[in-house]
Design a protein around this motif. Structure first.
Motif, PDB file in Angstrom:
ATOM      1  N   SER A 147     155.569  72.648-130.696  1.00  0.00           N
ATOM      2  CA  SER A 147     155.786  73.010-129.301  1.00  0.00           C
ATOM      3  C   SER A 147     154.958  74.236-128.943  1.00  0.00           C
ATOM      4  O   SER A 147     155.161  75.313-129.494  1.00  0.00           O
ATOM      5  CB  SER A 147     157.280  73.291-129.063  1.00  0.00           C
ATOM      6  N   GLY A 148     154.022  74.054-128.015  1.00  0.00           N
ATOM      7  CA  GLY A 148     153.155  75.170-127.636  1.00  0.00           C
ATOM      8  C   GLY A 148     153.802  76.084-126.631  1.00  0.00           C
ATOM      9  O   GLY A 148     153.821  77.308-126.789  1.00  0.00           O
ATOM     10  N   THR A 149     154.376  75.516-125.579  1.00  0.00           N
ATOM     11  CA  THR A 149     154.923  76.355-124.509  1.00  0.00           C
ATOM     12  C   THR A 149     156.458  76.332-124.502  1.00  0.00           C
ATOM     13  O   THR A 149     157.074  76.860-123.587  1.00  0.00           O
ATOM     14  CB  THR A 149     154.376  75.919-123.128  1.00  0.00           C
TER      15      THR A 149
ATOM     16  N   SER B  36     159.066  71.150-125.875  1.00  0.00           N
ATOM     17  CA  SER B  36     159.579  70.219-126.891  1.00  0.00           C
ATOM     18  C   SER B  36     160.651  70.901-127.744  1.00  0.00           C
ATOM     19  O   SER B  36     161.638  70.273-128.140  1.00  0.00           O
ATOM     20  CB  SER B  36     158.437  69.717-127.775  1.00  0.00           C
TER      21      SER B  36
ATOM     22  N   THR C 218     153.065  65.351-125.492  1.00  0.00           N
ATOM     23  CA  THR C 218     152.045  64.302-125.303  1.00  0.00           C
ATOM     24  C   THR C 218     150.706  64.970-125.050  1.00  0.00           C
ATOM     25  O   THR C 218     150.619  65.928-124.283  1.00  0.00           O
ATOM     26  CB  THR C 218     152.399  63.460-124.059  1.00  0.00           C
TER      27      THR C 218
ATOM     28  N   THR D  52     157.536  65.332-124.935  1.00  0.00           N
ATOM     29  CA  THR D  52     157.614  65.905-123.591  1.00  0.00           C
ATOM     30  C   THR D  52     156.228  65.778-122.979  1.00  0.00           C
ATOM     31  O   THR D  52     155.220  65.750-123.685  1.00  0.00           O
ATOM     32  CB  THR D  52     158.077  67.374-123.600  1.00  0.00           C
TER      33      THR D  52
ATOM     34  N   LEU E  34     153.284  64.564-116.942  1.00  0.00           N
ATOM     35  CA  LEU E  34     153.316  63.529-115.911  1.00  0.00           C
ATOM     36  C   LEU E  34     153.457  62.127-116.476  1.00  0.00           C
ATOM     37  O   LEU E  34     154.350  61.374-116.121  1.00  0.00           O
ATOM     38  CB  LEU E  34     152.003  63.615-115.091  1.00  0.00           C
ATOM     39  N   PHE E  35     152.524  61.758-117.380  1.00  0.00           N
ATOM     40  CA  PHE E  35     152.464  60.364-117.834  1.00  0.00           C
ATOM     41  C   PHE E  35     152.149  60.304-119.324  1.00  0.00           C
ATOM     42  O   PHE E  35     151.256  61.003-119.803  1.00  0.00           O
ATOM     43  CB  PHE E  35     151.364  59.624-117.060  1.00  0.00           C
TER      44      PHE E  35
ATOM     45  N   ALA F  31     151.800  72.124-119.702  1.00  0.00           N
ATOM     46  CA  ALA F  31     151.369  73.239-120.545  1.00  0.00           C
ATOM     47  C   ALA F  31     149.948  73.694-120.246  1.00  0.00           C
ATOM     48  O   ALA F  31     149.557  74.811-120.590  1.00  0.00           O
ATOM     49  CB  ALA F  31     151.465  72.815-122.015  1.00  0.00           C
TER      50      ALA F  31
ATOM     51  N   GLN G 180     145.273  55.992-120.514  1.00  0.00           N
ATOM     52  CA  GLN G 180     144.575  57.223-120.894  1.00  0.00           C
ATOM     53  C   GLN G 180     143.850  57.189-122.237  1.00  0.00           C
ATOM     54  O   GLN G 180     142.712  57.591-122.342  1.00  0.00           O
ATOM     55  CB  GLN G 180     145.584  58.385-120.967  1.00  0.00           C
TER      56      GLN G 180
HETATM   57  C1  LIG Z   1     145.766  69.234-124.500  1.00  0.00           C
HETATM   58  C2  LIG Z   1     146.895  68.730-123.679  1.00  0.00           C
HETATM   59  C3  LIG Z   1     146.909  67.412-123.246  1.00  0.00           C
HETATM   60  C4  LIG Z   1     147.975  66.934-122.478  1.00  0.00           C
HETATM   61  N1  LIG Z   1     147.985  65.626-122.103  1.00  0.00           N
HETATM   62  C5  LIG Z   1     149.008  65.153-121.365  1.00  0.00           C
HETATM   63  C6  LIG Z   1     149.079  63.788-121.000  1.00  0.00           C
HETATM   64  O1  LIG Z   1     148.240  62.977-121.358  1.00  0.00           O
HETATM   65  N2  LIG Z   1     150.102  63.375-120.222  1.00  0.00           N
HETATM   66  C7  LIG Z   1     151.088  64.226-119.804  1.00  0.00           C
HETATM   67  O2  LIG Z   1     151.982  63.802-119.095  1.00  0.00           O
HETATM   68  N3  LIG Z   1     151.083  65.526-120.180  1.00  0.00           N
HETATM   69  C8  LIG Z   1     150.080  66.017-120.946  1.00  0.00           C
HETATM   70  N4  LIG Z   1     150.051  67.333-121.322  1.00  0.00           N
HETATM   71  C9  LIG Z   1     151.191  68.201-120.951  1.00  0.00           C
HETATM   72  C10 LIG Z   1     152.163  68.423-122.106  1.00  0.00           C
HETATM   73  O3  LIG Z   1     152.393  67.234-122.807  1.00  0.00           O
HETATM   74  C11 LIG Z   1     153.509  68.950-121.607  1.00  0.00           C
HETATM   75  O4  LIG Z   1     153.344  70.069-120.813  1.00  0.00           O
HETATM   76  C12 LIG Z   1     154.456  69.248-122.751  1.00  0.00           C
HETATM   77  O5  LIG Z   1     155.762  69.296-122.237  1.00  0.00           O
HETATM   78  C13 LIG Z   1     154.172  70.549-123.482  1.00  0.00           C
HETATM   79  O6  LIG Z   1     155.141  70.676-124.465  1.00  0.00           O
HETATM   80  P1  LIG Z   1     155.296  71.928-125.435  1.00  0.00           P
HETATM   81  O7  LIG Z   1     155.650  73.117-124.595  1.00  0.00           O
HETATM   82  O8  LIG Z   1     156.398  71.555-126.346  1.00  0.00           O
HETATM   83  O9  LIG Z   1     153.992  72.087-126.154  1.00  0.00           O
HETATM   84  C14 LIG Z   1     149.026  67.816-122.118  1.00  0.00           C
HETATM   85  C15 LIG Z   1     149.002  69.140-122.549  1.00  0.00           C
HETATM   86  C16 LIG Z   1     147.953  69.588-123.328  1.00  0.00           C
HETATM   87  C17 LIG Z   1     147.968  71.018-123.791  1.00  0.00           C
END
Ligand SMILES: Cc1cc2nc3c(=O)[nH]c(=O)nc-3n(C[C@H](O)[C@H](O)[C@H](O)COP(=O)(O)O)c2cc1C
Length: 258
Positions: A7-9, A12, A56, A86, A89-90, A120, A175
């Motif tokens: 989880s980066g932000t 998750s 994702t 998490t 959007l998609f 994120a 995608q």
């Molecule tokens: C490199 C990258 C690619 C991402 N690709 C998608 C994506 O394809 N579809 C989507 O809905 N969100 C995408 N996101 C958003 C993250 O999946 C979403 O913000 C997630 O909740 C971050 O979770 P975390 O805080 O646990 O890392 C992406 C984020 C990053 C950093």
């Protein structure tokens, strides 16, 4: 039951901790990091059920998560695994990407859950939402988690989101096919702005991949970024970017909860 997450932000992490604590108040969760891999592997070996959560990325599971599963392929046999992702959007089959791999190593996939959370990616204006909008998104996700925990507890009914053949097609054509190049290896796209970086080392301390190191007051990167955005989120000077060129506003789960 244990929870394992990347989880980066913080999205998750929050979602998996909320779900497993509602199912079992003694359940423990562990952040996936290279440094703690041995501990995590042992915890998985000793648990009958694993909840795995990750963000994702371009409708795929992060490279680090896929590599962790593959590197430890012998620990999954007959393990009950619930995959959670998490997304901003998609996702299509964001859960399916890890689930298919786990199935290959004989895991028993008990369910899948895909939750919309704040995006994120904070170095792109395109994906920016207001604090209030993100707060509402989290409230909706929290309510879904509560309902799902109730269904699991009372009816033994697990959601199967992202695991079907149609979800696979949606993720692939929606995608992954077009962006596979971004998730088929670790990224070398992390950029440190030397004019902003003060060499505090916060990024190095937070990276689950040990991809950043403070050398004589300067941060160096080793092209092994799993794009989790943890360093970008935690940099006090907003000096780090990955997909975009400038940080618009850092995203962090804690920022959106009252
Ligand atoms: C490199 C990258 C690619 C991402 N690709 C998608 C994506 O394809 N579809 C989507 O809905 N969100 C995408 N996101 C958003 C993250 O999946 C979403 O913000 C997630 O909740 C971050 O979770 P975390 O805080 O646990 O890392 C992406 C984020 C990053 C950093």
């Amino acid at each position: 039951m244990i929870g394992i997450y990347l989880s980066g932000t913080g999205n998750s992490k929050h979602c998996i901790e909320k779900l497993i604590s509602l199912l079992d108040e003694n359940a423990k969760s562990f952040a996936l990091t290279l440094n703690d891999e041995e501990t995590i592997v042992n915890e998985i070996k000793n648990s009958d059920t694993v909840f795995l959560a990750y963000p994702t990325q371009f409708s795929n599971a992060p490279y680090m998560v896929r590599e962790f599963i593959k590197r430890n392929k012998d620990i999954w046999k007959d393990k009950k695994v619930f995959c959670m992702t998490t997304m901003g959007l998609f996702s299509g089959d964001g859960t399916g990407c890890a689930a298919r791999l786990l199935k290959k190593y004989k895991a028993n996939i008990i369910g899948g859950l895909m939750l919309k959370m704040p995006d994120a990616v904070c170095d792109s204006k395109l994906l920016k939402k207001s604090v209030e909008e993100n707060r509402v998104i989290i409230e909706v996700a929290d309510k879904r988690i509560e309902d799902i925990a109730k269904d699991i507890k009372e009816k033994n009914k697990y959601p199967k989101e992202g695991l079907s053949f149609f979800a696979h097609l949606a993720g692939l054509f929606g995608q992954r096919l077009w962006f596979y190049g971004k998730t088929n290896k670790y990224s070398n796209k992390l950029k440190i702005n030397p004019d902003k970086c003060v060499g505090c080392g916060a990024c190095a301390g937070s990276c689950p991949m040990n991809n950043l190191k403070l050398v004589e007051g300067h941060i160096v990167t080793f092209d092994k970024c799993t794009m989790c955005y943890k360093c970008i989120t935690n940099c006090p000077k907003q000096a780090i970017t990955c997909i975009g060129k400038e940080v618009v506003e850092q995203c962090k789960y804690e920022k959106y909860v009252k």
